[in-house]
Design an enzyme around this catalytic site. Structure first.
Site, mmCIF file in Angstrom:
data_model
loop_
_atom_site.group_PDB
_atom_site.id
_atom_site.type_symbol
_atom_site.label_atom_id
_atom_site.label_comp_id
_atom_site.label_asym_id
_atom_site.label_seq_id
_atom_site.Cartn_x
_atom_site.Cartn_y
_atom_site.Cartn_z
ATOM 1 N N SER A 1 0.768 -1.247 0.052
ATOM 2 C CA SER A 1 0.037 -0.044 0.053
ATOM 3 C C SER A 1 1.061 1.132 -0.025
ATOM 4 O O SER A 1 1.908 1.406 0.663
ATOM 5 C CB SER A 1 -0.889 -0.258 1.168
ATOM 6 O OG SER A 1 -1.498 1.127 1.477
ATOM 7 N N ALA A 2 0.338 2.044 -0.688
ATOM 8 C CA ALA A 2 1.352 3.708 -0.861
ATOM 9 C C ALA A 2 1.120 4.440 0.228
ATOM 10 O O ALA A 2 1.980 5.019 0.752
ATOM 11 C CB ALA A 2 0.925 4.182 -2.125
ATOM 12 N N HIS A 3 0.019 4.418 0.937
ATOM 13 C CA HIS A 3 -0.188 5.612 1.956
ATOM 14 C C HIS A 3 0.323 5.146 3.232
ATOM 15 O O HIS A 3 0.227 6.258 4.108
ATOM 16 C CB HIS A 3 -1.796 5.756 2.204
ATOM 17 C CG HIS A 3 -2.530 4.871 3.097
ATOM 18 N ND1 HIS A 3 -2.777 5.288 4.190
ATOM 19 C CD2 HIS A 3 -2.969 3.789 2.647
ATOM 20 C CE1 HIS A 3 -3.646 4.313 4.757
ATOM 21 N NE2 HIS A 3 -3.811 3.311 4.065
ATOM 22 N N CYS B 1 -7.431 1.888 10.372
ATOM 23 C CA CYS B 1 -7.777 1.096 9.327
ATOM 24 C C CYS B 1 -9.024 0.490 9.503
ATOM 25 O O CYS B 1 -9.363 -0.461 8.658
ATOM 26 C CB CYS B 1 -6.745 0.283 8.642
ATOM 27 S SG CYS B 1 -5.400 0.977 8.396
#
Lengths: 395, 395
Positions: B210-212, B334
């Site tokens: 995941s990028a974030h 999350c």
């Protein structure tokens, strides 16, 4: 070097400056130089309980209100997704998961992100029924009646076609579908921002929207869902979006989607005022060159012109125009599939030889009459060149 | 007003300025003021054939190379998704669709976006087997052996836990899984950027990123997939990402993901140099206050500290610290689910009364020793206040 003239707004649009300004604080970067107007960085995860998280949550909920307001829906009916493709997949596969496998009916001119999930569902015991269209890209109402007589569980008909711009009377389709006991879905991705779109007035159970076609960012879309519809999630996990779509919300993109929706009334007012003036100017020029305009007899989006020039390949023309500084499309955009004949034109019964020449111009808010004239001049030049080359080759 | 101190980097991270600079041209907005360094606007749809489209396509493919390079994979193994949740869902549901329903094995401490899809699959005839962990959040290797004796078709064990930071020996799990004839998947979302992550060395068939979580943007993730694995798409349509993930690519977010991956070696070098110094400083202070540190006996991510102070509710503490200007988490971020006891701590056999006190601090690249000291001072103050209140209430 001058920027080419972009005439492909049905494929995607640039993010409007005002939209971008509203998105900026939610990246947490690039805030120097006063671009963010003194606002603080709000890069939190909306599921977090602290201030960063609460600010992100509030931004998502404000965007939800803006999207809902733009289409006459209630905020609780807005399920944010990563885009139109995900929303269409969610509508069809998510609803099908709660229904007993039966018949799924879609028009023959749907975007692949409706037809593909529809075909996927056949593996789970669903029967796919495609509803015919006429030569002008209008739903064949007799075939709709025959379809509904087969008692489909779910009917999906798009509001505006991405290639021809042809509009369908989705309110009538939804009404008939409901009487026949079917759920009704519409893909309104191309309609939004180019005509009034009202969820309640359309009477559908589900409606798909996308941000990047309305000067919002890529990466955000929504499925508007009537609360009576039960949907199984495609993406499960943390339980975001009422458990219908898990995953950390793409906060900047959602904020941008809301901002783009907030700008819609102003844009629609301009669209109504300007009407089809720019496109009519374009099509008058095209006709002088001998172009056939597809779906010209249908009610269409005011910005879209899908046409062909006899014995000139669309693909060739698009590449030549690209070199001349004009960005247009040859067939369906949003699709990696290519060079085949447009399934939309095939459904309309267009001759393959003519369909091969298809070129789409989709105008946007920044386009001007001067640009249309420049495009026509360039097209005329390319046509002469291609035809003289063809004449040489034929000798 | 001063910005609060952000200590919740396992939930999400701000976008790094350099990442943001690389993303900017792909929005097509906000390019005034020289922020884009003279680059031109490239807001095209990567599926378009014209220059705007080709530039967007090239940007996506360059980002794919950067992501692949960061994790020792080949670019053709990188399937871009909207984030980690989608990638985990795609791994499990996409692989399961090609397999005969059998046993799916996941550890008891997976993120909900692994456990939920795993549970979803039970409706399609799959049996779910959860692999136990010990009191230090380490996979129970005897239970792994018992699980593999049941011949699962697919095994998913995360590389680093999002709450405790505990690491698993995924290379060993993948090796054993392969010998047992199972496909192996790992969720490496929390590991990336905090330790070396190498797809080939791990020997898994699929890996989620995941990028974030690595100073990239929300809205981009990837499933790294060995080409021998057949995956059915969750999102079908235009055929992007080799047909495994349709939908217009979120170009700016993908570009940002690539840029964030490009920055990883430098960050990892700093992480290695600094080691666990900042966290050790934090935990030394916490222990003085009587805190229990979860999974302290396990190999852990260098940035993560999950702890509880006896007879103080984690949620209460998080809100008090928030008011004092410190952003920390009470349980799993999350996740919109809340206030229940962390399933990770339950799997570790932590007493519910202690688990209720759980607070997570996850440090990031901008945090300093002074911030850690300020946090400890604030925590000490809140503890005194809460305990004196409790003493008054108890009288």
């Amino acid at each position: 070097m001058e920027e080419p003239i972009y005439l492909d707004h049905n494929a995607t649009t640039p993010v409007a400056d005002e939209v971008w300004r509203q998105m900026l604080p939610y990246f947490g970067a690039g805030m120097s130089g006063g671009a963010a107007g003194g606002r603080s960085r709000q890069y939190g995860n909306p599921s977090s309980r602290h201030g960063f998280g609460r600010a992100a949550r509030q931004a998502v909920e404000e965007a939800r209100e803006k999207v809902a307001a733009a289409v006459g829906a209630h905020p609780s009916q807005v399920v944010f997704t990563s885009g139109g493709t995900e929303a269409n997949n969610l509508a069809l596969k998510g609803a099908a998961a709660w229904l007993k496998p039966g018949t799924l009916a879609v028009s023959r001119i749907e975007h692949p992100c409706v037809t593909r999930p529809a075909k996927d569902l056949r593996r789970q015991g669903w029967k796919l029924r495609e509803i015919a269209v006429d030569a002008e890209c209008r739903l064949d109402l007799d075939d709709l009646e025959r379809t509904l007589a087969e008692s489909p569980a779910l009917v999906s008909v798009m509001l505006a076609n991405n290639e021809t711009g042809a509009l369908q009377d989705v309110a009538a389709v939804a009404d008939k579908a409901r009487r026949a006991g079917a759920l009704a879905h519409t893909d309104a991705v191309q309609a939004l921002g180019k005509m009034a779109v009202d969820f309640r007035a359309l009477g559908v159970d589900m409606m798909t929207l996308s941000a990047h076609k309305i000067y919002g960012p890529k990466g955000a879309g929504a499925l508007i869902v009537d609360k009576r519809v039960e949907l199984a999630p495609l993406l499960s996990g943390g339980g975001q979006e009422w458990g219908i779509r898990s995953g950390t919300e793409n906060v900047p993109a959602i904020v941008g989607f809301g901002a783009a929706c907030e700008l819609l009334p102003g844009r629609l007012a301009r669209v109504l005022q300007e009407g089809t003036g720019l496109r009519d100017r374009l099509e008058a020029g095209l006709k002088k060159m001998g172009a056939a305009i597809f779906a010209a007899g249908a009610e269409r989006l005011p910005n879209t012109s899908f046409f062909a020039l006899p014995s000139v390949e669309g693909e060739t023309l698009v590449m030549a125009l690209d070199r001349a500084g004009f960005a247009v499309a040859s067939g369906a955009a949003c699709s990696s599939a290519s060079s085949e004949i447009s399934p939309v034109l095939a459904a309309m019964g267009v001759e393959p030889s003519l369909a091969k020449g298809a070129v789409r111009v989709s105008l946007g808010q920044e386009n001007t009459a001067a640009q249309v004239d420049a495009f026509l001049a360039a097209l005329g030049g390319e046509l002469s060149r291609l035809r003289s080359m063809a004449a040489v080759m034929a000798v």
